[in-house]
Design an enzyme around this catalytic site. Structure first.
Site, PDB file in Angstrom:
ATOM      1  N   HIS A  28       3.744   5.719  13.535  1.00 39.66           N
ATOM      2  CA  HIS A  28       4.067   5.034  12.272  1.00 39.66           C
ATOM      3  C   HIS A  28       5.542   5.058  11.915  1.00 39.66           C
ATOM      4  CE1 HIS A  28      -0.320   5.356  11.744  1.00 39.66           C
ATOM      5  NE2 HIS A  28      -0.168   4.257  11.036  1.00 39.66           N
ATOM      6  N   LYS A 219       8.544   0.340  -3.291  1.00 40.05           N
ATOM      7  CA  LYS A 219       8.205   1.068  -2.049  1.00 40.05           C
ATOM      8  C   LYS A 219       8.751   2.480  -2.234  1.00 40.05           C
ATOM      9  CE  LYS A 219      10.517  -2.166   0.277  1.00 40.05           C
ATOM     10  NZ  LYS A 219       9.562  -2.407   1.351  1.00 40.05           N
ATOM     11  N   ARG A 220       8.311   3.434  -1.401  1.00 36.01           N
ATOM     12  CA  ARG A 220       8.877   4.778  -1.482  1.00 36.01           C
ATOM     13  C   ARG A 220      10.402   4.689  -1.422  1.00 36.01           C
ATOM     14  NH1 ARG A 220       8.251   7.206   3.163  1.00 36.01           N
ATOM     15  NH2 ARG A 220       7.611   5.232   4.088  1.00 36.01           N
ATOM     16  N   LYS A 225      15.158   2.276   3.697  1.00 33.42           N
ATOM     17  CA  LYS A 225      14.650   1.085   3.010  1.00 33.42           C
ATOM     18  C   LYS A 225      15.754   0.394   2.197  1.00 33.42           C
ATOM     19  CE  LYS A 225       9.847   2.804   2.738  1.00 33.42           C
ATOM     20  NZ  LYS A 225       9.003   1.691   3.227  1.00 33.42           N
ATOM     21  N   THR A 327       3.814  -3.075   4.551  1.00 31.08           N
ATOM     22  CA  THR A 327       2.637  -3.820   4.121  1.00 31.08           C
ATOM     23  C   THR A 327       2.876  -4.416   2.741  1.00 31.08           C
ATOM     24  OG1 THR A 327       1.660  -1.786   3.273  1.00 31.08           O
ATOM     25  CG2 THR A 327       0.942  -2.510   5.461  1.00 31.08           C
ATOM     26  N   LYS A 331       1.701  -8.102   0.880  1.00 33.57           N
ATOM     27  CA  LYS A 331       1.073  -8.264  -0.439  1.00 33.57           C
ATOM     28  C   LYS A 331       1.826  -9.297  -1.268  1.00 33.57           C
ATOM     29  CE  LYS A 331       0.140  -3.302  -0.245  1.00 33.57           C
ATOM     30  NZ  LYS A 331       0.676  -2.008  -0.743  1.00 33.57           N
TER      31      LYS A 331
HETATM   32  C1  LIG Z   1       1.642  -1.302  -0.196  1.00 34.87           C
HETATM   33  C2  LIG Z   1       2.148  -0.069  -0.839  1.00 34.87           C
HETATM   34  C3  LIG Z   1       3.156   0.680  -0.221  1.00 34.87           C
HETATM   35  C4  LIG Z   1       3.811   0.268   1.063  1.00 34.87           C
HETATM   36  O1  LIG Z   1       4.946  -0.511   0.710  1.00 34.87           O
HETATM   37  P1  LIG Z   1       6.068  -0.874   1.794  1.00 34.87           P
HETATM   38  O2  LIG Z   1       6.941  -1.870   1.067  1.00 34.87           O
HETATM   39  O3  LIG Z   1       5.369  -1.487   2.963  1.00 34.87           O
HETATM   40  O4  LIG Z   1       6.784   0.381   2.120  1.00 34.87           O
HETATM   41  C5  LIG Z   1       3.602   1.829  -0.852  1.00 34.87           C
HETATM   42  N1  LIG Z   1       3.086   2.232  -2.026  1.00 34.87           N
HETATM   43  C6  LIG Z   1       2.123   1.529  -2.663  1.00 34.87           C
HETATM   44  C7  LIG Z   1       1.610   2.025  -3.979  1.00 34.87           C
HETATM   45  C8  LIG Z   1       1.614   0.357  -2.105  1.00 34.87           C
HETATM   46  O5  LIG Z   1       0.656  -0.331  -2.739  1.00 34.87           O
END
Ligand SMILES: *Cc1c(COP(=O)(O)O)cnc(C)c1O
Length: 500
Positions: A28, A219-220, A225, A327, A331
């Site tokens: 990952h 995102k985190r 990032k 991911t 979304k």
């Molecule tokens: C989808 C999701 C992530 C992943 O986000 P990335 O932009 O792909 O890092 C992280 N936290 C939450 C709460 C999410 O719904």
């Protein structure tokens, strides 16, 4: 191996066969700090028998390496499960690869990096193990449930098959230029933005202009990032508006949200900087409604379910080669946001699905990043040459955003100029130019919504149904049984019949 050999009394060979057939390894991340290497001293004290077994697995593994690559002692050393340099450690990723019948990354570009770069030696030993499984998201949660008005609008045009066969969304391409459908999609987005704005005011006490572009990065918080690059864009926009307050620009509300790991000092510092920049920008009367900056606290799935339907612009700006898949990007796409992003992770396949005309791609490619590493990255080259970079890095450095504590963000500026592993300033120029293009297109709403429809219509590949099916058939050798089950969003009132 311990249970099969010590408890069940299987021969080593039989136990190894069962183990390898039973295990598959999904990687990952390629960031070295996240790939675990456990000290043998720790294993020795907690799991001494496991350590013995690992040593024996390693012995047999290195015999295989020597058989295939006779005399290549450098390779044997690189491929050992046990690292002897410094404190003696077990490389857990190496153990995973050797003990698995399949190894995969989570987006095509990431799976290629695994084969060509971090695990190249293992790929040359066992190329047949290596696969790709591009991540996906469930359309039940990330459209049907979280964005019912858009789901209804889609169903009016193409029916409800997309709920379990997401590729059906392709049919929406026929309506991308239809003014009535465009207006309807726009209306849904506007209502979702209004709802988010109301929630933000009620729960977070912030006022936002729902007519502005909702430019969102959630995102985190992590340096790779590049939330800091987003922050540099905000500061640059601020400086430009201050220099030329009457220029016509698309008003933006930039929202950044995400949690920092408890021990990650720089991630917390980045959150603090975003909040401090927000305090200056949001209270400057010259800026007015043109730019607002909001840090979204407590980012989590329930908040993501409110955010995705209301987003105009999705920020996916990691340094090429660092984001395994992402991911969040999927979304946003499924909910009709446009993406500004690098050619990293699943962004690459998203761009391929929708076409480069429907996404804002900028910045260095993986190859260009590798090239820059070889040449040597010197942030001062960019800082000294570009006055806008210099101005905003200086403002971070000299306390412009932290008047009560001028040294507050000195360490952030130091990272940007001296210790930056993610090359923010090398992508700065391309990012600013791409953001200008985003602003221009946003001012042409018919064009924007046409692109948004193309995004929705192209997101079929990113259903987790497809991902799960690929894992089942290509890694585990099992055929899908879902045809005998109710659709995933239908209630199940009795247990499914056992699969024969
Ligand atoms: C989808 C999701 C992530 C992943 O986000 P990335 O932009 O792909 O890092 C992280 N936290 C939450 C709460 C999410 O719904």
């Amino acid at each position: 191996m311990r249970v099969l050999v010590d408890v069940e009394g299987l021969s080593w060979e039989k136990a190894w066969e069962v183990t390898v057939k039973t295990c598959a390894y999904t990687n990952h991340t390629v960031l070295p700090e996240a790939l675990e290497r456990w000290p043998t001293s720790m294993l020795e004290s907690i799991l001494p028998r496991h350590l013995q077994i690992i040593y024996h697995i390693n012995h047999l593994h290195l015999q295989e390496v020597q058989k295939k690559f006779p005399g290549d002692w450098d390779r044997v050393k690189r491929m050992s499960l046990v690292e002897e340099e410094g404190e003696k450690r077990v490389n857990m990723a190496h153990l995973c690869i050797v003990g698995s019948h399949a190894v995969n990354g989570v987006a095509r570009i990431h799976s290629e990096i695994i084969k060509n770069d971090i695990f190249h030696d293992f790929y040359e030993l066992s190329p047949e193990k290596f696969q790709n499984k591009t991540n996906g998201i469930t359309p039940r949660r990330w459209l049907l449930l979280c964005n019912p008005s858009l789901a209804d609008l889609i169903a009016e045009k193409i029916g409800e098959e997309w709920i379990v066969h997401l590729e059906q969304l392709q049919l929406l391409k026929n309506y991308a230029k239809d003014p009535n459908f465009q207006r309807a999609v726009q209306k849904v987005k506007q209502e979702n933005k209004l709802k988010l704005a109301q929630m933000l005011e009620k729960d977070y006490g912030v006022k936002v202009n729902p007519a502005s572009m909702f430019d969102i990065q959630v995102k985190r918080i992590h340096e790779y990032k590049r939330q800091l690059l987003n922050c540099l864009h905000i500061i640059t926009l601020y400086n430009r508006i201050k220099r030329n307050p009457t220029a016509s620009i698309a008003p933006r509300t930039v929202m950044i949200g995400g949690k920092a790991a408890p021990g990650y000092y720089m991630a917390k510092k980045i959150i603090k900087l975003i909040c401090s920049v927000g305090n200056v920008v949001n209270n400057d009367p010259i800026i007015g409604d043109k730019l607002k900056v909001i840090f979204l606290e407590n980012y989590r799935v329930t908040l993501a379910e409110r955010i995705m339907p209301a987003a105009d612009l999705s920020e996916q700006i990691s340094t090429a080669g660092t984001e395994a898949s992402g991911t969040g990007n999927m979304k946003f796409m499924l909910n009709g946001a446009l993406t500004i992003g690098t050619l990293d992770g699943a962004n690459v396949e998203m761009a391929e699905e929708m076409g480069l005309d429907n996404i804002f791609i900028f910045g260095m490619t993986v190859d260009e990043v590798e090239d820059l590493k070889r040449r040597g990255y010197n942030a001062y080259d960019y800082y000294n040459r570009n006055p806008e970079i210099k101005q905003c890095v200086d403002q971070i450095q000299n306390g412009f955003f932290s008047p009560g504590n001028p040294d507050e963000f000195r360490d952030v500026a130091d990272v940007l100029l001296k210790y930056d592993r993610f090359f923010l300033l090398a992508d700065f120029d391309a990012y600013m130019k791409c953001q200008e293009k985003v602003g221009e297109v946003y001012q042409n709403q018919a064009k924007w919504v046409e692109m948004a429809i193309h995004n929705i219509a192209s997101s079929g590949k990113f259903s987790s149904d497809r991902t799960i099916e690929e894992y089942a058939t290509e890694i585990w050798g099992v055929e899908p049984s879902w045809e005998k089950l109710p659709a995933p969003h239908e209630p199940r009132d009795e247990e499914p019949a056992p699969v024969k």
